[in-house]
Design an enzyme around this catalytic site. Structure first.
Site, short mmCIF file in Angstrom:
data_model
loop_
_atom_site.label_atom_id
_atom_site.label_comp_id
_atom_site.label_asym_id
_atom_site.label_seq_id
_atom_site.Cartn_x
_atom_site.Cartn_y
_atom_site.Cartn_z
N HIS A 202 0.81 -1.22 0.00
CA HIS A 202 0.00 0.00 0.00
C HIS A 202 0.84 1.27 0.00
O HIS A 202 0.33 2.35 -0.28
CB HIS A 202 -0.99 0.00 1.17
CG HIS A 202 -0.41 0.30 2.51
ND1 HIS A 202 -0.06 -0.67 3.42
CD2 HIS A 202 -0.11 1.48 3.11
CE1 HIS A 202 0.40 -0.11 4.52
NE2 HIS A 202 0.38 1.20 4.35
N ASP B 67 0.19 -7.70 1.65
CA ASP B 67 0.55 -6.29 1.65
C ASP B 67 2.07 -6.10 1.63
O ASP B 67 2.62 -5.24 2.31
CB ASP B 67 -0.04 -5.57 2.87
CG ASP B 67 0.00 -4.05 2.70
OD1 ASP B 67 0.05 -3.59 1.55
OD2 ASP B 67 0.01 -3.34 3.71
N SER C 96 4.91 2.47 7.71
CA SER C 96 4.50 1.40 6.80
C SER C 96 5.69 0.81 6.05
O SER C 96 6.46 1.53 5.41
CB SER C 96 3.50 1.94 5.76
OG SER C 96 2.26 2.16 6.34
#
Length: 519
Positions: A157, A187, A259
């Site tokens: 993402h 992911d 992230s």
């Protein structure tokens, strides 16, 4: 259709957030941190953190532990990168001269060329400055180098939709990177730095950390650059509504911009890839989730070798067994996963597997629940044959299934996607008022529709609702309330304490075991 599980239900008030990419207009500082993690087989010497002889430490039953993390950080930080992503262009608002030379926001909206009011607003823009420029949309995240030649791991993402990707180390020098492959299911994404030089890197840990072990998270929270936080492993096997894969929970501070960053153990090895946080506000509250190294290693190796991830596919929807469903099927316990739906033409249907079959093992490996079955099948290669052990009508048998390849994108989405007659009297055994589905507008042509549910019944406890359609009872199709009652009597004659129903709620189908009232 495919192996699926219901999304993990978070307690009331809780919010699960995928760690978002930071965004800003052109010219704003956008940084993203990344850490290095590397597969042991990818050559060169990883940035390992070994305790120096003079490092302050304390003796524990499992070896000496440092009183400071400084040496570990110093070893792994050179492998950390910030990821800068450009995601195309965003229209900047026009401004017109205002009082004292200050700009004022353009009051007219941006409309598509084919919008009926587009020409109307154009007339009032004649006196405004030149057409508004377009500014790139920027994003940031974290990542880590896993090989000497510059492979970088991050979250999918973080780079999703990217037109340009750059990475930078602590010296802020930006290097172009290209996307090697992504795996939305976990992911994860793999990048390759284009620069021709040798990079320091770290490796994935082959040992699963214990709950309570120290861990360090390194990332780029809020664009601040290389930030290190410490905590412990809080839990394993967390289900956060992201397919069949479990996540590791840590309490090291993780925020926006972390992230794709790594979580390290005290050896300097990567034990997880930070992916999501639980937060009512969007900030750190001490609950973060990371993709375990064991899962990441296999995914990254496939991305590196072929740019994508291949998984075995059984072609079924599955659900866990409850005590009531197990009783209705005559099973001794709730171990296994029941097929609630088979994809037409899919591997399972082609091999003779049916709805209500309970899968208890694959290739000799026991299946405890539906999540474990999904992981087992996904770990197998497409086009291989799997020995699927099932229980059907109380008898065990083995069915050989040639697995397909897990569908991607649109194909997966495609696979997944009367008059008022007298109402039948409630059936005391189930606490339901029923009518043929075809007699009720919108209920369909098959089964019986539920008109009313006794709030004191087991059906209400199992969340059956008016409008749900019962398609089968004890494996037999039903079209009237009398058919339902026959199914209940069949269960009683078999000595079952519960009756098995196949129910359609909206577009979803499931099996449900209802207790049979005594009488």
């Amino acid at each position: 259709m495919t192996e699926q599980l219901p999304a993990h239900a978070m307690p009331a008030g809780q919010k699960l957030r995928w760690l978002p990419r930071g965004r800003s207009a052109a010219g704003a500082v956008v940084g993203a941190l990344a850490l290095a993690g590397a597969l042991a087989t990818w050559g060169a010497t990883p940035a390992m953190a070994q305790l120096k002889a003079d490092t302050p430490s304390i003796q524990t039953p499992f070896g000496r532990a440092p009183l400071t993390f400084a040496d570990i950080v110093a070893k792994v930080k050179p492998a950390v990168v910030s990821i800068h992503v450009t995601n195309g262009e965003r229209r900047m608002r026009r401004s017109a001269p205002g009082p004292r030379g200050r700009g004022q926001v353009d009051p007219f909206p941006d409309l598509p060329d084919n919008h009926p009011f587009n020409e109307f607003f154009k007339r009032f823009r004649k006196d405004l400055p030149d057409p508004a420029p377009r500014a790139p949309t920027l994003a940031q995240g974290s990542g880590f180098v896993i090989s000497a030649d510059g492979y970088v791991v991050t979250n999918n993402h973080v780079i999703d939709g990217a037109q340009k990707i750059q990475v930078s180390f602590d010296d802020r020098e930006k290097l172009d990177a290209e996307l090697v492959g992504t795996d939305p299911r976990t992911d994860l994404a793999l990048l390759k730095i284009k620069a021709k030089r040798t990079f320091k890197f770290v490796r994935f840990s082959t040992e699963e950390p214990r709950v309570g072990d120290w861990v360090l998270a390194v990332g780029n929270p809020f664009g601040l650059g290389g930030t290190v936080t410490a905590g412990i492993v809080s839990a394993h096997g967390r289900q956060i509504g992201s397919g069949p894969y479990d996540f590791m929970q840590i309490d090291a501070a993780v925020n926006r911009g972390n992230s794709g960053g790594p979580t390290f153990n005290l050896k300097g090895d990567v034990v997880g890839v930070n992916t999501a946080i639980y937060s009512p506000s969007g900030g750190n509250v001490g609950i973060a989730f990371a993709v375990p190294a064991k899962v990441a290693m296999d995914v990254i190796e496939q991305l590196r070798s072929k740019g994508s991830v291949s998984r075995g596919w059984l072609g079924v929807k599955i659900q866990d067994l409850t005590d009531d469903i197990a009783q209705s099927l005559g099973l001794k316990d709730t171990k296994g996963a029941m097929i609630s739906e088979a994809t037409p033409g899919g591997p399972a249907e082609a091999s003779g597997l049916k709805t209500r079959d309970t899968i208890v093992a694959v290739n000799g490996r026991p299946v405890a629940n539906s999540r474990e079955l999904a992981r087992l099948v996904a770990s197998l290669s497409p086009k291989t044959t799997a020995a699927v052990r099932i229980v059907r009508d109380g008898q065990e048998r083995t069915v050989d299934v040639k697995l397909g390849e897990f569908p991607k994108g649109d194909r997966l989405a495609k696979l997944e996607r009367g008059d008022d007659r007298p109402v039948a009297p409630p059936r005391e055994s189930l606490g339901l008022s029923l009518a043929p589905a075809k007699t009720r507008p919108g209920a369909g042509e098959e089964g019986v529709v539920i008109l009313k549910v006794d709030p004191a019944s087991d059906a209400a406890q199992k969340q059956l609702r008016p409008g749900d359609v019962i398609l089968e009872v004890m494996g037999e199709s039903v079209s009237t309330a009398a058919d339902v009652e026959k199914g209940v009597e069949k269960a009683r004659k078999l000595g079952r304490k519960a009756v098995l129903l196949r129910v359609k709620s909206g577009q979803q189908q499931r099996y449900l075991g209802l207790q049979i009232d005594k009488g």
